[in-house]
Motif scaffolding. Structure first.
Motif, short mmCIF file in Angstrom:
data_model
loop_
_atom_site.label_atom_id
_atom_site.label_comp_id
_atom_site.label_asym_id
_atom_site.label_seq_id
_atom_site.Cartn_x
_atom_site.Cartn_y
_atom_site.Cartn_z
N LEU A 1 -3.02 5.95 0.92
CA LEU A 1 -4.36 5.69 1.45
C LEU A 1 -5.17 6.96 1.31
N ARG A 2 -6.46 6.77 1.00
CA ARG A 2 -7.24 7.97 0.77
C ARG A 2 -8.60 7.80 1.44
N CYS B 1 -7.06 2.92 -1.87
CA CYS B 1 -5.62 2.89 -1.68
C CYS B 1 -4.92 2.60 -2.99
N GLU C 1 -5.26 12.26 1.34
CA GLU C 1 -4.49 11.12 0.87
C GLU C 1 -3.22 11.02 1.69
N VAL D 1 0.86 -1.19 0.00
CA VAL D 1 0.00 0.00 0.00
C VAL D 1 0.89 1.23 0.00
N LYS E 1 -3.01 -0.60 5.86
CA LYS E 1 -2.43 0.69 6.22
C LYS E 1 -1.18 0.91 5.37
N LEU E 2 -0.64 2.09 5.48
CA LEU E 2 0.52 2.43 4.66
C LEU E 2 1.62 1.39 4.83
#
Lengths: 111, 679
Positions: free
Chosen positions: A42-43, A56, B573, A39, A79-80
């Motif tokens: 994320l948005r 994402c 974002e 990832v 998640k990131l």
């Protein structure tokens, strides 16, 4: 030609292997794919009409695609930097290749 | 917004004057500049001060006349102290060499009379050469002249300091700082705009002329009626003992050294428009008077040096030794000696000032033709070419430091540039006579042709004999500089061509379909809020906030806060940045947004404006470096959204006043629920 035979004629999509992951850079619009990546972004944003959406960007070394989970504001584990494998149909969203509501599997981080 | 409130608002609007409602404060830099340099001048204050002949002589001749202070000395130095020194014979060679140089001077004066006639509005070597021989030779002439202006500063100031320490020996060790201080003072004076204003110049120039004539007159009186001048005690007796044969080479070398006397002759032709009407006639008369004064003083000083057998020394100039010997040791004599030294120092420093008037102007000609950086065409605070003045001060200080303010070491570099530009401008004039065939062109052609040939020969002599002494450096520097200037010109030209190519058509070209706005958010604070508020006024097709996540925990906190405050209407974002290269991550986000080719991307960067200038050092400059890399992405446009920290900054005061007088801003945080689509 029987109906059964006609049914068994492979559609173009059926030739795409969905059991082993392919490189993200190699995917096409309207293709069923299974890909692995991390990832990247994320948005959190509203879907038109007020449905919460988690978007994402999944990337590997060859490219990226947008993954959209509708009706979710957050998904545990997504998640990131998280690694995951997804499977779904490649569609278009705002001019970008995307997969909507895919089946996903979180992978160990060291993958 | 409901329609009713709009009409209500409109009726409430009071007409306001079309001038700023608040006082916009001046920056600190400007205030300091105004204190140091004086009030900023307006364009229409560009004074066209016209000079009468006596003042003009003082203004333009100081460079030329001052060179008599060291020309004879340099000839003697070559003959007595250089390689192949000829010993006592030197004194009998001094006068003929001086006469030869004066002959060149006479030819030059007549040549420049022609130039002034043909170019009554500023006929410097650059203009004349450009008009007749083309742009490239003009660059050679210009660059040669510019290097000589730089050297004029170095030589004159060094010689001025020499006059000072000849009188006060204790100052000798401090000559370099003193010389640099002189340059700084002249530079500052010129930045303030010491116009070619007569009185400042007139007094030292005429004092110097007077002191020279008094000294030469006393010398003649003593020689003829007072029983003859006696030899001064030799400072370096060994120099007289050499008995080397006199060859043509040493004579030519000495001649080349004395060529420095000719620098500054071109000054009048550069400044014709500064004369009172009839400009050209007055300029020509002044030129002749200057030539006569220069010739007489040069011959007079050489005669004194030859008669009294003065040997140049490091601690005392020839002029100082002559003055001391002639005036004697009586109190009056000593006073006269000090007066001579003071006048000499003053005119030498003023001669440097002449360069400060000419160099920036010549550099601005180059820059106008796109052969030098455009900054040189800009007039500064006081309507002078400030950048050119500073450039000259810096460039002039370098040789002073390298050669430790030693005139003798500077002289070999000197004069070749001036003679190169003499040659080119005289050749240009000759060509002009052939081309125009105006009345009396044959005489003009003869005069300028003779001038071109003479100065050409002198250039070669100087080049050949000063080559090993340092002229090689100038002969190398000038072509390299010209090459660089031509390259610079190509760069400017191609830039101009590209920028102007179908500009009108491009302005009417269809716009890109989409406008995407990206607000960079570091954390939720007032400055980000300002940026979001501004972003909403842009009504883009796509608006998003982007946070570059170098720290995942912080990113998650931000995302939670974002949702909690109802800001999720504006998508946020989070972009992973595991390698902490924030600028790179932003570049990738923006490049992606612009990649479709039909999108104009606006990147809004909140930026804090600090209360005190040192506050800046408390923070890094990520915003600026991001803006810098984004300029590489086509159709990416960066906007800084300022937030003024503290209540006492000029900007914050300004913002507060604008808000109270005319603003109807709605803060995104106090009205988080107000959607832009009007729910």
């Amino acid at each position: 030609m029987t109906i059964t035979e006609a049914m068994s004629v492979p559609t173009p999509d059926a030739t795409d292997a969905t059991d082993t992951p392919i490189a993200i850079g190699g995917i096409h619009w309207r293709q069923r794919v299974r890909v692995r990546g991390k990832v990247r972004a994320l948005r959190v944003q509203p879907w038109e009409g007020g449905v919460a959406t988690l978007e994402c960007t999944l990337v590997d070394d060859t490219g990226g695609l947008v993954v959209i989970f509708m009706g979710r504001r957050r998904i545990g584990g997504v998640k990131l930097g998280a690694a995951m494998e997804i499977e779904g149909m490649v569609i278009e969203n705002r001019g970008r290749l995307a997969v909507m509501n895919p089946a996903y599997t979180l992978l160990p981080a060291d993958d | 917004m409901p329609k009713g409130s709009l009409t209500q608002d409109r009726s409430a609007i009071q007409p306001i004057p079309p001038t700023p409602a608040v006082e916009i404060p001046e920056s600190r830099g400007f205030r300091v500049k105004s204190k140091v340099l004086g009030k900023a001048l307006h364009n229409d204050q560009l004074a066209h001060e016209r000079l009468g002949k006596p003042t003009a002589l003082a203004v333009f001749a100081s460079d030329a006349l001052s060179s008599t202070a060291y020309a004879s000395e340099e000839i003697l130095r070559t003959l007595l102290l250089g390689a192949g020194a000829v010993g006592v014979v030197a004194f009998s060679l001094l006068i003929p060499i001086t006469m030869a140089l004066v002959a060149v001077l006479v030819i030059l004066i007549f040549s420049y009379r022609q130039t002034i006639k043909a170019y009554p509005s500023a006929g410097g070597a650059y203009i004349v050469t450009k008009d007749n021989l083309g742009l490239i030779p003009a660059q050679v002439a210009g660059v040669a002249l510019l290097t000589d202006y730089i050297l004029t500063v170095a030589v004159s100031v060094s010689a001025g300091v020499a006059a000072l320490y000849s009188a006060f020996h204790g100052l000798y060790p401090y000559r370099v700082p003193i010389a640099l201080a002189f340059i700084a003072i002249i530079c500052l004076g010129n930045l303030r705009g010491v116009k070619e204003s007569g009185k400042i110049f007139a007094i030292p120039t005429y004092l110097f002329i007077m002191s020279m004539f008094v000294m030469i007159g006393m010398g003649i009186y003593k020689q003829v009626l007072g029983g003859g001048l006696s030899y001064v005690p030799p400072t370096d007796p060994a120099a007289l003992e050499s008995t080397a044969a006199v060859g043509i080479l040493i004579v030519l070398h000495a001649f080349a050294s004395g060529g420095a006397a000719m620098t500054g002759v071109e000054a009048i032709s550069n400044g014709v428009p500064a004369f009172k009407a009839p400009e050209a006639t007055n300029a020509r008369h002044t030129l002749v008077v200057m030539g006569a004064l220069l010739g007489t003083m040069f011959i007079g000083i050489s005669w004194l040096a030859a008669t009294m057998h003065i040997i140049p020394s490091d601690s005392q100039t020839v002029l100082a030794q002559a003055a001391k010997a002639i005036y004697g040791t009586t109190p009056i004599g000593h006073a006269l000696f000090l007066f001579t030294q003071a006048a000499t120092m003053l005119i030498l420093v003023l001669a440097a000032n002449t360069s400060f008037a000419d160099f920036p102007r010549l550099a601005s000609f180059h820059a106008d033709d796109a052969f030098m950086p455009k900054q040189l065409t800009k007039r500064g605070h006081r309507l002078v070419f400030s950048n050119g003045i500073i450039a000259l001060a810096v460039a002039g200080a370098i040789p002073v430091i390298i050669f430790q303010a030693d005139v003798t070491h500077l002289i070999p570099l000197y004069a070749i540039g001036v003679f190169t530009s003499f040659t080119l401008s005289q050749a240009g004039m000759a060509k002009k006579h052939i081309k125009d065939k105006e009345q009396g062109w044959r005489l003009g052609l003869f005069v300028n042709g003779l001038g071109a040939v003479t100065t050409g020969v002198v250039t070669i002599v100087i080049g050949a004999f000063k080559f090993t002494g340092g002229a090689w450096f100038i002969m190398l520097l000038v072509p390299i500089m010209v090459f660089l200037l031509v390259r610079l010109n190509h760069a400017y030209e191609s830039e101009k061509e590209e920028l102007e190519h179908e500009a009108a058509k491009a302005a009417g070209a269809p716009i890109l379909r989409y406008h995407s706005v990206i607000v960079l958010i570091e954390r939720l604070d007032q400055s980000s809020a300002r940026a979001i508020q501004y972003a909403r006024t842009l009504t883009p097709d796509d608006l998003k906030a982007v946070h570059i996540a170098t720290d995942h925990e912080r990113a998650e906190v931000l995302a939670e806060e974002w949702t909690r405050l109802g800001l999720s209407r504006l998508p946020l974002e989070l972009v992973d940045c595991p390698d902490r290269r924030i600028t790179r991550a932003v570049l990738e986000v923006v490049a992606e947004a612009a990649s479709s080719g039909n999108t104009e991307v606006s990147v809004l960067i909140p930026r804090r404006e600090y209360r005190r200038f040192w506050h800046r050092f408390l923070h890094d400059h990520t915003a600026d470096s991001i803006a810098k890399v984004l300029t590489d992405v086509p159709h990416a446009n960066v906007t800084f959204v300022p937030y003024h920290l503290g209540k006492h900054t000029p900007g914050a005061k300004l913002a507060a006043e604008v808000l109270t007088t005319g603003g109807d801003a709605v803060d995104v945080f106090t009205h988080p629920g107000v959607p832009e689509d009007g729910q």
